[in-house]
Scaffold this active site. Structure first.
Site, PDB file in Angstrom:
ATOM      1  CE1 TYR A  61     -22.409  21.478  -5.074  1.00 45.65           C
ATOM      2  CE2 TYR A  61     -24.064  22.054  -3.425  1.00 45.65           C
ATOM      3  CZ  TYR A  61     -23.657  21.969  -4.755  1.00 45.65           C
ATOM      4  OH  TYR A  61     -24.506  22.366  -5.745  1.00 45.65           O
ATOM      5  CD  GLU A  92      -2.812  -1.086   2.458  1.00 40.85           C
ATOM      6  OE1 GLU A  92      -4.050  -1.067   2.305  1.00 40.85           O
ATOM      7  OE2 GLU A  92      -2.269  -1.097   3.577  1.00 40.85           O
ATOM      8  CB  VAL A 136      -9.722   3.907   6.285  1.00 44.81           C
ATOM      9  CG1 VAL A 136     -10.975   4.606   5.818  1.00 44.81           C
ATOM     10  CG2 VAL A 136      -9.082   3.162   5.132  1.00 44.81           C
ATOM     11  CD  GLU A 137     -10.060   2.509  10.925  1.00 42.98           C
ATOM     12  OE1 GLU A 137     -10.583   1.405  11.111  1.00 42.98           O
ATOM     13  OE2 GLU A 137      -9.046   2.668  10.209  1.00 42.98           O
ATOM     14  CE  LYS A 176      -6.948   0.927   2.033  1.00 47.09           C
ATOM     15  NZ  LYS A 176      -6.007   0.409   3.066  1.00 47.09           N
TER      16      LYS A 176
END
Length: 118
Positions: free
Chosen positions: A54, A21, A73-74, A99
């Protein structure tokens, strides 16, 4: 509660803990719900200055993801949530990050968090 939302924002991100990764960015997909500041002023004025734009939020997130690397990711979700609460004056936000295609036979893996101002 009134909110703006952003769905299926896809970005390339340097995210992950594993060696494979860390050699290339991965595609992530974000969904956000961002509570509007209280008072509902925008419904009376009709002005973008009285809401959360936005388009500006998307560019803010693009910049954040481009300039930093994240192990989890957290961690990215927490960073985005805190940024929206601080930079845009939202009282509450929900951030979902997925992901794509990282596990065999699984389309998406990810996390959803909700944060509010104390």
């Amino acid at each position: 509660m009134d909110a703006v939302f952003i769905r299926q924002l896809r970005l390339q991100a340097w995210i992950g803990l594993y060696r494979h990764e860390k050699i290339a960015p991965q595609t992530i997909e974000l969904d956000l719900e961002i509570a509007l500041p209280s008072g509902g002023v925008v419904f009376k004025t009709g002005k973008v200055a009285d809401t959360i734009d936005y388009g500006v939020v998307v560019e803010h997130i693009r910049a954040l993801v481009a300039e930093q690397r994240f192990g989890l990711v957290e961690s990215l979700a927490e960073r985005i949530a805190n940024s929206i609460l601080e930079e845009f004056g939202s009282p509450w936000v929900r951030v979902s990050i997925a992901k794509l295609g990282v596990l065999r036979d699984v389309q998406r893996v990810g996390v959803t968090i909700e944060r509010g101002k104390n």
